[in-house]
Design a protein around this motif. Structure first.
Motif, PDB file in Angstrom:
ATOM      1  N   TRP A   1      -3.300  24.449   2.348  1.00  0.00           N
ATOM      2  CA  TRP A   1      -2.950  24.592   0.941  1.00  0.00           C
ATOM      3  C   TRP A   1      -1.551  24.029   0.691  1.00  0.00           C
ATOM      4  O   TRP A   1      -1.308  23.324  -0.284  1.00  0.00           O
ATOM      5  N   ARG A   2      -0.636  24.315   1.614  1.00  0.00           N
ATOM      6  CA  ARG A   2       0.722  23.798   1.439  1.00  0.00           C
ATOM      7  C   ARG A   2       0.749  22.277   1.490  1.00  0.00           C
ATOM      8  O   ARG A   2       1.603  21.646   0.887  1.00  0.00           O
ATOM      9  N   HIS A   3      -0.175  21.701   2.232  1.00  0.00           N
ATOM     10  CA  HIS A   3      -0.192  20.246   2.347  1.00  0.00           C
ATOM     11  C   HIS A   3      -1.332  19.623   1.537  1.00  0.00           C
ATOM     12  O   HIS A   3      -1.771  18.527   1.838  1.00  0.00           O
ATOM     13  N   ARG A   4      -1.810  20.344   0.524  1.00  0.00           N
ATOM     14  CA  ARG A   4      -2.914  19.812  -0.280  1.00  0.00           C
ATOM     15  C   ARG A   4      -2.486  18.484  -0.899  1.00  0.00           C
ATOM     16  O   ARG A   4      -1.325  18.311  -1.283  1.00  0.00           O
ATOM     17  N   GLY A   5      -3.413  17.559  -0.934  1.00  0.00           N
ATOM     18  CA  GLY A   5      -3.104  16.272  -1.535  1.00  0.00           C
ATOM     19  C   GLY A   5      -2.413  15.310  -0.597  1.00  0.00           C
ATOM     20  O   GLY A   5      -1.977  14.237  -1.011  1.00  0.00           O
ATOM     21  N   ILE A   6      -2.278  15.666   0.689  1.00  0.00           N
ATOM     22  CA  ILE A   6      -1.609  14.749   1.624  1.00  0.00           C
ATOM     23  C   ILE A   6      -2.448  13.478   1.766  1.00  0.00           C
ATOM     24  O   ILE A   6      -3.678  13.519   1.712  1.00  0.00           O
ATOM     25  N   PHE A   7      -1.784  12.345   1.883  1.00  0.00           N
ATOM     26  CA  PHE A   7      -2.525  11.097   2.055  1.00  0.00           C
ATOM     27  C   PHE A   7      -1.736  10.142   2.946  1.00  0.00           C
ATOM     28  O   PHE A   7      -0.559  10.377   3.239  1.00  0.00           O
ATOM     29  N   LEU A   8      -2.427   9.116   3.394  1.00  0.00           N
ATOM     30  CA  LEU A   8      -1.813   8.111   4.242  1.00  0.00           C
ATOM     31  C   LEU A   8      -1.427   6.905   3.399  1.00  0.00           C
ATOM     32  O   LEU A   8      -2.258   6.356   2.675  1.00  0.00           O
ATOM     33  N   LEU A   9      -0.169   6.517   3.469  1.00  0.00           N
ATOM     34  CA  LEU A   9       0.286   5.295   2.802  1.00  0.00           C
ATOM     35  C   LEU A   9       0.459   4.250   3.895  1.00  0.00           C
ATOM     36  O   LEU A   9       1.319   4.397   4.769  1.00  0.00           O
ATOM     37  N   ARG A  10      -0.396   3.211   3.866  1.00  0.00           N
ATOM     38  CA  ARG A  10      -0.308   2.213   4.933  1.00  0.00           C
ATOM     39  C   ARG A  10       1.000   1.450   4.820  1.00  0.00           C
ATOM     40  O   ARG A  10       1.529   1.230   3.731  1.00  0.00           O
ATOM     41  N   TRP A  11       1.543   1.052   5.958  1.00  0.00           N
ATOM     42  CA  TRP A  11       2.835   0.354   5.957  1.00  0.00           C
ATOM     43  C   TRP A  11       2.736  -0.939   5.153  1.00  0.00           C
ATOM     44  O   TRP A  11       3.675  -1.371   4.520  1.00  0.00           O
ATOM     45  N   GLU A  12       1.524  -1.581   5.174  1.00  0.00           N
ATOM     46  CA  GLU A  12       1.327  -2.801   4.386  1.00  0.00           C
ATOM     47  C   GLU A  12       1.495  -2.533   2.895  1.00  0.00           C
ATOM     48  O   GLU A  12       1.774  -3.452   2.129  1.00  0.00           O
ATOM     49  N   ASP A  13       1.275  -1.290   2.490  1.00  0.00           N
ATOM     50  CA  ASP A  13       1.391  -0.940   1.080  1.00  0.00           C
ATOM     51  C   ASP A  13       2.806  -0.508   0.703  1.00  0.00           C
ATOM     52  O   ASP A  13       3.034  -0.028  -0.407  1.00  0.00           O
ATOM     53  N   VAL A  14       3.738  -0.604   1.636  1.00  0.00           N
ATOM     54  CA  VAL A  14       5.128  -0.249   1.327  1.00  0.00           C
ATOM     55  C   VAL A  14       5.853  -1.521   0.888  1.00  0.00           C
ATOM     56  O   VAL A  14       5.879  -2.521   1.609  1.00  0.00           O
ATOM     57  N   GLU A  15       6.421  -1.432  -0.301  1.00  0.00           N
ATOM     58  CA  GLU A  15       7.129  -2.591  -0.849  1.00  0.00           C
ATOM     59  C   GLU A  15       8.482  -2.740  -0.167  1.00  0.00           C
ATOM     60  O   GLU A  15       8.841  -3.773   0.363  1.00  0.00           O
ATOM     61  N   ARG A  16       9.255  -1.642  -0.202  1.00  0.00           N
ATOM     62  CA  ARG A  16      10.564  -1.661   0.444  1.00  0.00           C
ATOM     63  C   ARG A  16      11.033  -0.228   0.699  1.00  0.00           C
ATOM     64  O   ARG A  16      10.508   0.735   0.136  1.00  0.00           O
ATOM     65  N   VAL A  17      12.041  -0.136   1.568  1.00  0.00           N
ATOM     66  CA  VAL A  17      12.674   1.144   1.873  1.00  0.00           C
ATOM     67  C   VAL A  17      14.138   0.993   1.525  1.00  0.00           C
ATOM     68  O   VAL A  17      14.780   0.036   1.960  1.00  0.00           O
ATOM     69  N   ASP A  18      14.638   1.892   0.695  1.00  0.00           N
ATOM     70  CA  ASP A  18      16.079   1.832   0.417  1.00  0.00           C
ATOM     71  C   ASP A  18      16.662   3.239   0.404  1.00  0.00           C
ATOM     72  O   ASP A  18      16.023   4.184   0.844  1.00  0.00           O
ATOM     73  N   ARG A  19      17.892   3.337  -0.085  1.00  0.00           N
ATOM     74  CA  ARG A  19      18.561   4.647  -0.009  1.00  0.00           C
ATOM     75  C   ARG A  19      17.842   5.739  -0.799  1.00  0.00           C
ATOM     76  O   ARG A  19      17.977   6.909  -0.508  1.00  0.00           O
ATOM     77  N   ASP A  20      17.065   5.337  -1.827  1.00  0.00           N
ATOM     78  CA  ASP A  20      16.357   6.336  -2.630  1.00  0.00           C
ATOM     79  C   ASP A  20      15.065   6.787  -1.974  1.00  0.00           C
ATOM     80  O   ASP A  20      14.448   7.742  -2.424  1.00  0.00           O
ATOM     81  N   GLY A  21      14.622   6.049  -0.977  1.00  0.00           N
ATOM     82  CA  GLY A  21      13.395   6.447  -0.315  1.00  0.00           C
ATOM     83  C   GLY A  21      12.462   5.270  -0.111  1.00  0.00           C
ATOM     84  O   GLY A  21      12.889   4.122  -0.038  1.00  0.00           O
ATOM     85  N   VAL A  22      11.161   5.615  -0.042  1.00  0.00           N
ATOM     86  CA  VAL A  22      10.140   4.617   0.241  1.00  0.00           C
ATOM     87  C   VAL A  22       9.424   4.279  -1.063  1.00  0.00           C
ATOM     88  O   VAL A  22       9.086   5.180  -1.831  1.00  0.00           O
ATOM     89  N   HIS A  23       9.219   2.965  -1.319  1.00  0.00           N
ATOM     90  CA  HIS A  23       8.570   2.553  -2.563  1.00  0.00           C
ATOM     91  C   HIS A  23       7.261   1.848  -2.256  1.00  0.00           C
ATOM     92  O   HIS A  23       7.232   0.911  -1.454  1.00  0.00           O
ATOM     93  N   ALA A  24       6.172   2.317  -2.919  1.00  0.00           N
ATOM     94  CA  ALA A  24       4.862   1.715  -2.681  1.00  0.00           C
ATOM     95  C   ALA A  24       4.743   0.419  -3.471  1.00  0.00           C
ATOM     96  O   ALA A  24       5.369   0.224  -4.513  1.00  0.00           O
ATOM     97  N   ARG A  25       3.892  -0.473  -2.943  1.00  0.00           N
ATOM     98  CA  ARG A  25       3.666  -1.790  -3.517  1.00  0.00           C
ATOM     99  C   ARG A  25       2.611  -1.673  -4.626  1.00  0.00           C
ATOM    100  O   ARG A  25       1.729  -0.825  -4.527  1.00  0.00           O
ATOM    101  N   PRO A  26       2.661  -2.513  -5.656  1.00  0.00           N
ATOM    102  CA  PRO A  26       1.591  -2.481  -6.660  1.00  0.00           C
ATOM    103  C   PRO A  26       0.235  -2.717  -5.980  1.00  0.00           C
ATOM    104  O   PRO A  26       0.155  -3.542  -5.055  1.00  0.00           O
ATOM    105  N   GLY A  27      -0.762  -1.968  -6.406  1.00  0.00           N
ATOM    106  CA  GLY A  27      -2.089  -2.108  -5.816  1.00  0.00           C
ATOM    107  C   GLY A  27      -2.262  -1.323  -4.528  1.00  0.00           C
ATOM    108  O   GLY A  27      -3.202  -1.541  -3.779  1.00  0.00           O
ATOM    109  N   TRP A  28      -1.339  -0.383  -4.236  1.00  0.00           N
ATOM    110  CA  TRP A  28      -1.424   0.428  -3.007  1.00  0.00           C
ATOM    111  C   TRP A  28      -2.635   1.352  -3.065  1.00  0.00           C
ATOM    112  O   TRP A  28      -3.154   1.659  -4.139  1.00  0.00           O
ATOM    113  N   THR A  29      -3.083   1.811  -1.907  1.00  0.00           N
ATOM    114  CA  THR A  29      -4.260   2.673  -1.831  1.00  0.00           C
ATOM    115  C   THR A  29      -3.909   3.995  -1.143  1.00  0.00           C
ATOM    116  O   THR A  29      -3.095   4.018  -0.224  1.00  0.00           O
ATOM    117  N   ARG A  30      -4.535   5.040  -1.641  1.00  0.00           N
ATOM    118  CA  ARG A  30      -4.413   6.359  -1.046  1.00  0.00           C
ATOM    119  C   ARG A  30      -5.468   6.483   0.049  1.00  0.00           C
ATOM    120  O   ARG A  30      -6.658   6.415  -0.260  1.00  0.00           O
TER     121      ARG A  30
END
Lengths: 139, 409, 134, 110
Positions: D75-104
């Motif tokens: 329940w605490r982890h409800r909604g957990i999903f895998l974000l493939r590394w290919e779907d990561v646009e960039r990583v910066d100081r604010d965190g990880v940003h998904a690429r347009p068209g990413w999949t859950r």
């Protein structure tokens, strides 16, 4: 404003009652402690006299009893009593406990020296009991 | 025949290993104040330690991982470190109590003051950990600890009124002159003395030390399921002795010497001699277990090499930790603190820290990656969850009860 | 359990899956003989360019298992200075199970210098320290 | 970089809306041989919308007991999903940003 004052009065009253019961409770628990020590020592000495226990056990039991009674003694000496009644309760308890400590010290010395202790168990126990009753009964 | 002998030996060791200064003191204190009205707690505690020890032994046998490796691995470094600090301090406190207990027991044999025995006891514990083989150490202390059976014999020799003892044990009344608060405080203390975390550290690390495989599990289960309840029975005998002799005389147990008086009354000098041998063995055995556990917890958390089956040079930091632990215990005792009082606190703190070790083991015992097909069965899990609740309640209630009752005064 | 209702697609894995926190972090590391060496306090992974698009970049890989100050910073926060980290390169890893098994000996791992120091300066000098228990 | 730099950081979708925090990093042994094992390459990040705390092993399908604990952690982890590394646009100081068209993707493993 009035409820606030009432609360303060209630608090003060509670504190006063707590202080009062502090001396009584302190005396009573010190008397309990000393009484338990005296009865332990008496049991240990009697068992030894009947040949059921060994010398080191008796000596250790008396030593431990004396330590406990001395703790009760310093416990009661630390009680501050503000009223006359409380002072009387405390002093009577302290006298009985002093007696118990003296008795236990004598008994221990006797056992250490290999003599049978000529302790006056009945009198000391009666005194402790009397002081305990007085603690409970005092107005 | 050899198999039967091994089972008997294991069971005997488990009985002896169950009892320590905490059980000796706490059950006598409880017996002298509450009679047998808290007997049910011993039953609850014994079932709990059987479950817990059996589970952690199974985890160790199936995965080769001892308790604190699992705690670190599952809880991560932060919760793991908090857990380590709590467990380590309580373990150190118990070690201090046990070393003091050896000294008090030797005083009863010799009337030489315990202060003189403390360095001797600590050195003896270190020497055995340093040089003596694991199974020899366990078997000798376990067997000698069995001398405490004299307490069970004493109960019979005292010719008690069995029906009133049974009534006391079954109806669990709060005795006159005791408050409900102190009753429950001592319930927690008694529970903590039965379910001390070090027993589990020791048990699971011992499984690794003795290189248990899954084949040895059946035997270990038998040892635990027979040995611990019999140890619990001896705890009840200790309480009964105090209840029969000391409680009627209104004597409250505050020292180890008082624990012997009922024995003297029941069985005379021979029984006293047996009881003292049992005291020395039980406290010495528990000092070994807690001493090793100081090393086990720290080494397993940091991943150092550990274990008695290795020569000391192959587990250097493990042995150094144990030495430092023993030096600290000696230092604490040198301040003149009463070991009996340390014991009374250590059993309550044990109850407080118990959920921290219990929960990770319960979880990993269900993890097929660790356990393969030997994960907990459905019944074990139901009982395990019931105990998780009991352990949590005891842990949460312990501190308020301690404050409210002035530590059971 | 709620996820099962949504029926998210499952990706295809072409090799063994290792979740870093679940399977690697805080696990016991053992040498080739099964002797405990350290715990996996953290992992060093290939650099990810910060703030730049990852288009066409290689997937970062695990370079080494870390020890030393990596643990303290994971407990109290902050970031360890990389000069104080002790590394076991990934190529020395033989297998990952309930422990991480290495292909080398404990004494050949940098992180065990403390163990070796205590052994050589204290334990070895106490009589009986070099023998099996009896 | 070190793994702790990735764990617990916030993840956002291309529009900047928060998706959760990185609960774990999934590697797959699918690289070229590096010693005895294949190189472990980052496959994706497990993103948990509600908590950054540990899953205690219950992220696996095979781990279901004891029932009450499993329910609480799932329940605490409800909604957990895998974000493939290919779907990561960039990583910066604010965190990880998904690429347009990413999949859950489904996060569970067996």
């Amino acid at each position: 404003m009035r409820t606030w004052a009432a609360a303060v009065v209630a608090l003060l009253l509670a504190a006063a009652l707590a202080g009062c019961s502090g001396v009584r409770q302190g005396s009573a628990s010190s008397l309990d402690q000393a009484g338990s020590a005296v009865r332990t020592a008496r049991l240990a000495v009697e068992l030894d006299a009947r040949g059921r226990s060994t010398h080191p056990v008796t000596a250790t039991a008396l030593d431990d009893a004396l330590t406990k009674a001395s703790q009760a003694q310093s416990g009661i000496a630390a009680l501050g009593a503000s009223t006359r009644v409380n002072r009387r309760i405390r002093d009577e308890a302290a006298r009985a406990i002093d007696d118990a400590v003296r008795l236990l010290a004598d008994a221990r010395d006797a056992v250490d020296a290999g003599r049978a202790p000529a302790a006056d168990w009945d009198r000391v126990e009666a005194e402790l009991a009397r002081a305990t009753v007085a603690t409970g009964e005092a107005p | 025949m050899k198999g039967l002998f091994a089972v008997a030996l294991g069971v005997l060791t488990a009985i002896g290993g169950f009892l320590d200064i905490g059980d000796l003191v706490t059950s006598s204190v409880v017996g002298s104040r509450f009679g047998l009205s808290l007997a049910w707690v011993v039953v609850v505690g014994v079932v709990g330690i059987c479950l817990f020890a059996q589970m952690s032994g199974r985890v160790a046998a199936a995965s080769g991982r001892a308790t604190f490796e699992i705690i670190r691995e599952r809880l991560g470094p932060r919760a793991g470190a908090a857990n380590l600090i709590a467990s380590f301090l309580i373990n150190l406190m118990t070690l201090t109590a046990e070393v003091g207990g050896i000294a008090l027991s030797l005083q009863l044999a010799s009337s030489v003051a315990p202060g003189a025995w403390i360095p001797v006891a600590a050195f003896g514990v270190w020497l055995v950990i340093w040089r003596v083989k694991y199974d020899l150490m366990e078997n000798v202390t376990g067997m000698l600890g069995l001398a405490l059976v004299v307490f069970a014999v004493a109960v019979f020799l005292l010719h008690p009124d069995w029906s009133s003892l049974a009534t006391q044990a079954l109806t669990s009344p709060v005795p006159a002159g005791e408050s409900a608060g102190t009753y429950w405080y001592y319930a927690v203390a008694l529970f903590g003395s039965a379910m001390t975390p070090y027993e589990v550290f020791f048990f699971s690390s011992g499984a690794v030390e003795e290189k248990w495989t899954l084949k040895d599990l059946a035997q270990s289960r038998l040892n635990v399921l027979v040995g611990f309840p019999l140890g619990g029975l001896l705890t009840l005998a200790l309480a009964a002795c105090a209840a029969l002799v000391l409680m009627p005389q209104n004597v409250e147990v505050t020292s180890l010497s008082q624990v012997l008086l009922p024995i003297a009354q029941a069985g005379g000098k021979l029984a006293v001699a047996f009881a003292i041998v049992g005291f020395v063995a039980a406290t010495f055995g528990a000092a070994l277990e807690t001493g090793l556990s100081t090393g086990y917890t720290l080494a397993q958390f940091f991943g150092w090499s550990w274990g008695k089956f290795r020569r000391p040079t192959r587990a250097a930091r493990f042995h150094l930790t144990i030495m430092i632990g023993l030096v600290i215990a000696m230092g604490v005792l040198a301040t003149g603190v009463d070991p009996v009082q340390v014991t009374e606190y250590s059993v309550v703190f044990s109850a407080i820290a118990l959920p921290l070790t219990y929960l990770p083991i319960l979880i990993v015992a269900n993890d097929p990656e660790y356990m393969g097909e030997h994960v907990n069965g459905r019944i074990t899990n139901v009982v395990g969850m019931v105990y998780l609740v009991i352990i949590l309640v005891a842990a949460i209630a312990a501190i308020p009860l301690m404050i409210a009752t002035g530590a059971g005064a | 359990m709620t996820d099962e209702g949504e029926r998210l697609p499952r990706p295809e894995y072409r090799g063994r899956v290792l979740d870093a926190a679940l399977h690697l972090l805080d696990r016991q590391v053992q040498d080739v003989h099964g002797e405990p060496v350290q715990t996996a306090d953290d992992l060093e992974i290939g650099d990810v360019p910060v703030g730049e698009s990852l288009e066409g970049a290689e997937r970062p890989r695990i370079l080494a298992i870390l020890n030393g100050t990596a643990l303290s910073t994971r407990v109290v926060g902050g970031r360890p200075p990389s000069s104080t980290l002790e590394r076991i390169p990934w190529r020395h890893v033989a297998d990952v199970g309930t422990a991480i098994r290495l292909t080398i000996e404990a004494d050949d791992v940098d992180a065990t210098w403390r163990e070796r120091w205590v052994r050589d300066h204290i334990i070895r000098r106490i009589p009986g320290g070099r023998h099996d228990p009896e | 970089m070190i793994l702790s730099d990735l764990l617990g950081v916030p993840v956002t979708d291309p529009a900047g809306a928060p998706l959760g925090r990185v609960a774990d990093a999934r590697f797959v042994l699918d690289g070229p041989l590096d010693g005895q094992l294949a190189a472990a390459r980052l496959f994706g990040l497990l993103v948990s919308p509600h908590t950054g705390s540990s899953f205690l092993g219950y992220e696996r399908r095979t781990m279901r007991a004891p029932y009450p604990i499993a329910v609480v952690l799932r329940w605490r982890h409800r909604g957990i999903f895998l974000l493939r590394w290919e779907d990561v646009e960039r990583v910066d100081r604010d965190g990880v940003h998904a690429r347009p068209g990413w999949t859950r993707y489904d996060a569970t493993i067996d």
